[in-house]
Design a protein around this motif. Structure first.
Motif, PDB file in Angstrom:
ATOM      1  N   SER A 824       1.101  -1.338   0.572  1.00  0.00           N
ATOM      2  CA  SER A 824       0.097  -0.237   0.114  1.00  0.00           C
ATOM      3  C   SER A 824       0.951   1.034  -0.231  1.00  0.00           C
ATOM      4  CB  SER A 824      -1.397   0.006   1.417  1.00  0.00           C
ATOM      5  OG  SER A 824      -1.766   0.887   1.130  1.00  0.00           O
ATOM      6  N   TRP A 825       1.307   1.684  -1.317  1.00  0.00           N
ATOM      7  CA  TRP A 825       2.096   2.624  -1.034  1.00  0.00           C
ATOM      8  C   TRP A 825       1.487   4.239  -0.534  1.00  0.00           C
ATOM      9  CZ3 TRP A 825       6.924   1.637  -3.008  1.00  0.00           C
ATOM     10  CH2 TRP A 825       6.881   0.145  -3.286  1.00  0.00           C
ATOM     11  N   GLU A 826       0.275   4.498  -0.619  1.00  0.00           N
ATOM     12  CA  GLU A 826      -0.224   5.530   0.202  1.00  0.00           C
ATOM     13  C   GLU A 826       0.416   5.972   1.222  1.00  0.00           C
ATOM     14  OE1 GLU A 826      -2.079   3.955  -1.828  1.00  0.00           O
ATOM     15  OE2 GLU A 826      -2.033   4.887  -3.732  1.00  0.00           O
ATOM     16  N   GLU A 827      -0.097   4.495   2.226  1.00  0.00           N
ATOM     17  CA  GLU A 827       0.222   4.319   3.807  1.00  0.00           C
ATOM     18  C   GLU A 827       1.666   4.479   3.662  1.00  0.00           C
ATOM     19  OE1 GLU A 827      -1.475   0.803   5.403  1.00  0.00           O
ATOM     20  OE2 GLU A 827      -3.552   1.300   4.385  1.00  0.00           O
ATOM     21  N   LEU A 829       3.838   6.196   1.746  1.00  0.00           N
ATOM     22  CA  LEU A 829       4.453   7.299   1.906  1.00  0.00           C
ATOM     23  C   LEU A 829       3.818   7.651   3.134  1.00  0.00           C
ATOM     24  CD1 LEU A 829       3.728   7.790  -1.598  1.00  0.00           C
ATOM     25  CD2 LEU A 829       6.329   7.791  -0.794  1.00  0.00           C
ATOM     26  N   GLN A 830       2.563   7.683   3.888  1.00  0.00           N
ATOM     27  CA  GLN A 830       2.076   8.702   5.064  1.00  0.00           C
ATOM     28  C   GLN A 830       2.930   9.162   6.304  1.00  0.00           C
ATOM     29  OE1 GLN A 830      -1.594   7.516   5.139  1.00  0.00           O
ATOM     30  NE2 GLN A 830      -2.648   8.997   3.995  1.00  0.00           N
TER      31      GLN A 830
END
Length: 830
Positions: A824-827, A829-830
């Motif tokens: 999960s790239w969004e998680e 990066l966050q």
């Protein structure tokens, strides 16, 4: 043969000068008494007087130094059993010399020819044939022995010794010798052969003895500083000193390699090692690289200047040399006789008992005073017998009779030592004064005197005038700061001097080294009995064929006693030098060594050594001067007889034995100073009567260190002991340095209470371990104090060494850990 060996192994307890029953190997006391020997008769009479308490033995004209005279130090390297090897060495040299040079003598050649032949001999040490190599080594040994065959006097031999030694060192002989010595140490065949042998003799250590002889003679000769030396020789000497103390030979200082030989010998794996020669070389290597007592004093003065400490109040070496010996206290029988004489006089005078009681109450020390006794008035002025306490003089002594100036006796002005006070003593004094007069305390504040009476102000002023801050105290404070602030304290600058390099070299196995030295000291002590489980230290003195005549037995008996005395001398000097240098370099280095000596029972061992007739030990005549090197190689030897062996030399005392006794007393002082738990060991082992007997030796330096040891335990010995030993107490007051506020004579000190002394040693041990861990254990540093890299770029940029199996299965790892798992790239990066 076995019975004779047993008699030899029994050592000085059965031989002359050993503190035992007297008598030689084959001469009993009756035979000894029949020998017409004037000097021996005089000694017997003096000894009888001594035992009666008359104390008429003369002052010993002994000057303490790092070593004895050069000739004496050279002669002690060889046992008398090695005498025939001198001519063998000469034969080996002359064969080599004639092969390459014409019939000219060595002393007639010029310097280039000398150098060329020295290089040829050095090449000969590289050959593989053992016999050939030994022959070349003997030729080199003959060179460092001064090519005595071409000399007509001892002075000429010593001149050529110096010349040849510097020549051999210049061409690189010493490094080759160290390599050969390492080979011999690791020679498992020789070790296993020696272990299996029932009796080891000189023949088992021939190779080792030749190498050690050369190395010892080179070190001993080069360290002799002669003002007439060439500038080139001075440069060679300083270079050699630096090389010996640095880890150039086998990546360790030469002393560490020799310590390894000592432990290997004591473990039983190499019983053929010639231990006397190893210990002598170890001692001279330490002395040469670290420096003697004069150098110690110089380093101490320089360090105090560097630390901005006030200069030393006096030069201790000069003070001790200027002190005079005192007569020892009278024996118990003498005191009883004096009391009986007084009782008879008092009875004749019809003194009333009440007045007598009142007088005795007024002067409790009068019973010990011998001034009234006409027979005892011939003691010297600074005699222990003639001492009284200054406070008592005004009360019980009549006023002095005035004499004309021409008749007045000159007494020394004041006490020999300036008094010292520690910071702790001032704090204790102020704390007790505040508690008494004001009712509060201020801890370590030594400046605030508000509310204290005027006399207390004067006392504090006097104490501060004599305050002495030692280098050790500053080192302890600095170490505490390093321990409290390991990060902000900064990096410690350690000076890599010879002492520091030696400590780093012996640190991992220092406890084993101390145990090994004390084992050998125990075996060489004259009070030791021959035991089956004790180590055999006579491997390099016993001949292959045991003596068959009375004369040979007597000669071997003298040789064995002398051998043991030299071993004691070397070990005592090694321990003393190491303790002094470590203490000056860093206090915790000294404490580490001292604590392991205490754990290895060094204190009772030294007391056991002194529990003998110490006068007999110091006046022992275990030497045959006509067999000493270099005398024996330049003079025609007279025929030895039983009478000449009995007579011995004409010296008043044996230098090496008195030197050993003083060193052992100094070691005992070093171990017990400011350590109440160790002082209690002196009391528990009943050292007071042993030490009092040592006061019979009329030598100022020895008496000083005996009195120091008596002083530290006086407070524990009880009032009755102090009352009946007032002459000794008076001598302590006169000769030992005063510590202001020290209640040594009355036992009122807080430190005299029986605290938990084990806790004291445990706390010291913890401090030592922390010091060694912080300074020398770089691998096991605390991970909490290591710096952490928080920069993402530098962390990702680090090169990581991956194992081979991971690289082979890299594709499989990618498939399993990366491609088959959803990300999960969004998680992320966050």
């Amino acid at each position: 043969m076995s019975s004779l060996l047993a008699r030899i192994h029994s050592g000085p307890a059965k031989m002359e000068g050993g503190g035992g029953n007297g008598g030689g190997l084959a001469v009993n006391n009756k035979q000894r008494a029949m020998v017409p020997n004037k000097s021996r008769g005089e000694f017997t009479r003096n000894q009888r007087k001594d035992s009666e308490g008359l104390s008429e033995s003369p002052d010993l004209e002994f000057e303490y130094a790092d070593t004895d005279k050069w000739a004496a130090e050279l002669s002690e390297l060889y046992s008398y059993t090695e005498g025939p090897e001198f001519s063998f060495n000469r034969k080996c040299f002359e064969e080599e010399f004639r092969t390459h040079v014409c019939d000219r003598k060595w002393t007639e050649l010029d310097a280039p020819h000398h150098r060329a032949h020295a290089m040829r001999l050095l090449d000969g040490l590289e050959v593989t044939a053992r016999e050939k190599r030994l022959k070349v080594a003997r030729a080199i040994l003959y060179m460092v022995q001064g090519t005595f065959g071409e000399c007509s006097s001892e002075a000429e031999v010593q001149h050529w010794m110096r010349y040849n030694t510097f020549l051999l060192l210049e061409v690189g002989t010493f490094s080759a010798l160290v390599e050969l010595l390492n080979m011999e140490i690791d020679n498992s065949a020789a070790c296993s052969s020696a272990v299996r042998k029932p009796a080891i003799s000189l023949a088992d250590s021939t190779d080792l003895r030749v190498l050690l002889n050369i190395m010892y003679l080179m070190v001993e000769t080069i360290q002799q500083d002669d003002p007439a030396d060439m500038a080139e020789w001075r440069v060679i000497r300083e270079t050699f000193r630096a090389e010996l103390g640095s880890p150039l030979y086998n990546n360790e200082p030469i002393a560490v390699m020799l310590f390894g030989m000592v432990t290997k010998f004591c473990s039983g794996h190499a019983p053929h090692f010639p231990m006397k020669k190893v210990l002598l070389l170890l001692w001279k290597s330490i002395l040469f690289t670290l420096g003697g007592f004069e150098q110690l004093q110089t380093i101490k003065v320089q360090k105090r200047e560097k630390l901005d400490l006030p200069p030393l109040p006096e030069d201790s070496i000069r003070v001790i040399r200027s002190m005079r010996a005192a007569s020892p206290p009278a024996s118990a029988s003498d005191l009883i006789e004096q009391q009986q004489k007084r009782a008879r006089r008092e009875h004749k005078a019809l003194i009333k008992q009440d007045n007598l009681d009142a007088f005795n109450e007024k002067d409790p020390y009068k019973a010990d005073d011998s001034r009234e006794d006409e027979d005892d008035n011939d003691d010297n002025d600074n005699s222990i017998e003639a001492e009284t306490f200054p406070l008592e003089r005004d009360e019980v002594m009549p006023p002095p009779i005035p004499h004309p100036p021409s008749e007045r006796v000159s007494f020394p002005k004041g006490l020999p030592w300036a008094p010292k006070v520690r910071e702790k003593d001032i704090e204790n004094f102020l704390e007790s004064s505040r508690s008494k007069f004001i009712g509060y305390t201020l801890g370590s504040d030594t400046d605030t005197v508000v509310g204290l009476p005027r006399p207390i102000h004067e006392s504090i002023k006097t104490l501060k005038q004599h305050k002495y801050v030692s280098i050790a105290e500053l080192q302890i404070v600095k170490e505490e700061e390093f321990q409290k602030t390991p990060l902000s304290g900064g990096e410690e600058e350690v000076e890599m001097c010879a002492t520091e390099l030696l400590y780093q070299g012996i640190l991992p196995t220092l406890p084993q080294y101390m145990i090994a030295l004390l084992k050998i000291l125990l075996a060489a002590a004259p009070t030791s009995k021959a035991k089956t489980d004790s180590i055999n230290i006579l491997a390099d003195v016993l001949p292959e064929e045991m003596p068959t005549t009375v004369l040979q037995s007597m000669k071997l008996g003298v040789d064995v006693n002398r051998h043991k005395e030299i071993i004691v001398k070397a070990i005592s000097a090694i321990l003393m030098l190491l303790l002094k240098h470590f203490k000056l370099n860093h206090i915790y280095q000294f404490e580490y060594m001292a604590q392991h000596l205490v754990f290895a029972n060094c204190i009772p061992l030294i007391l056991k050594f002194f529990n003998q007739n110490i006068m007999s030990y110091i006046t022992a005549k275990n030497s045959i001067s006509v067999l000493d090197f270099p005398y024996c190689v330049v003079h025609e030897l007279p025929e030895l007889t039983a009478e000449s062996l009995e007579a011995g030399d004409n010296n008043q005392f044996c230098w090496r034995n008195l030197f050993s006794c003083i060193n052992l007393l100094r070691i005992l002082n070093k171990l017990t100073k400011w350590k109440h738990s160790r002082t209690m060991m002196l009391v528990v082992f009943k050292s007071a009567p042993i030490l009092k007997r040592a006061l019979k030796v009329k030598q100022a330096m020895m008496q000083l260190y005996v009195l120091k040891l008596l002083k530290v335990q006086t407070k524990y010995l009880g009032r009755q002991w102090r009352k009946s030993n007032m002459k000794t107490m008076s001598a302590i007051y006169q000769k030992v340095r005063h510590r202001l506020n020290d209640d040594w004579a009355y036992g009122n000190d807080l430190d005299a209470r029986p605290w938990d002394f084990q806790a004291e040693e445990c706390a010291l041990r913890a401090n030592i371990e922390r010091f060694n861990s912080r300074r020398y254990d770089k691998n096991q540093s605390n991970p909490d104090f290591l710096p952490v890299d928080n920069c993402l770029q530098s962390v990702l940029g680090q090169r990581v060494d991956l194992p081979e199996d991971f690289q082979m299965n890299y594709d499989l790892w990618l498939e399993r850990e990366v491609f088959s798992k959803p990300i999960s790239w969004e998680e992320l990066l966050q």
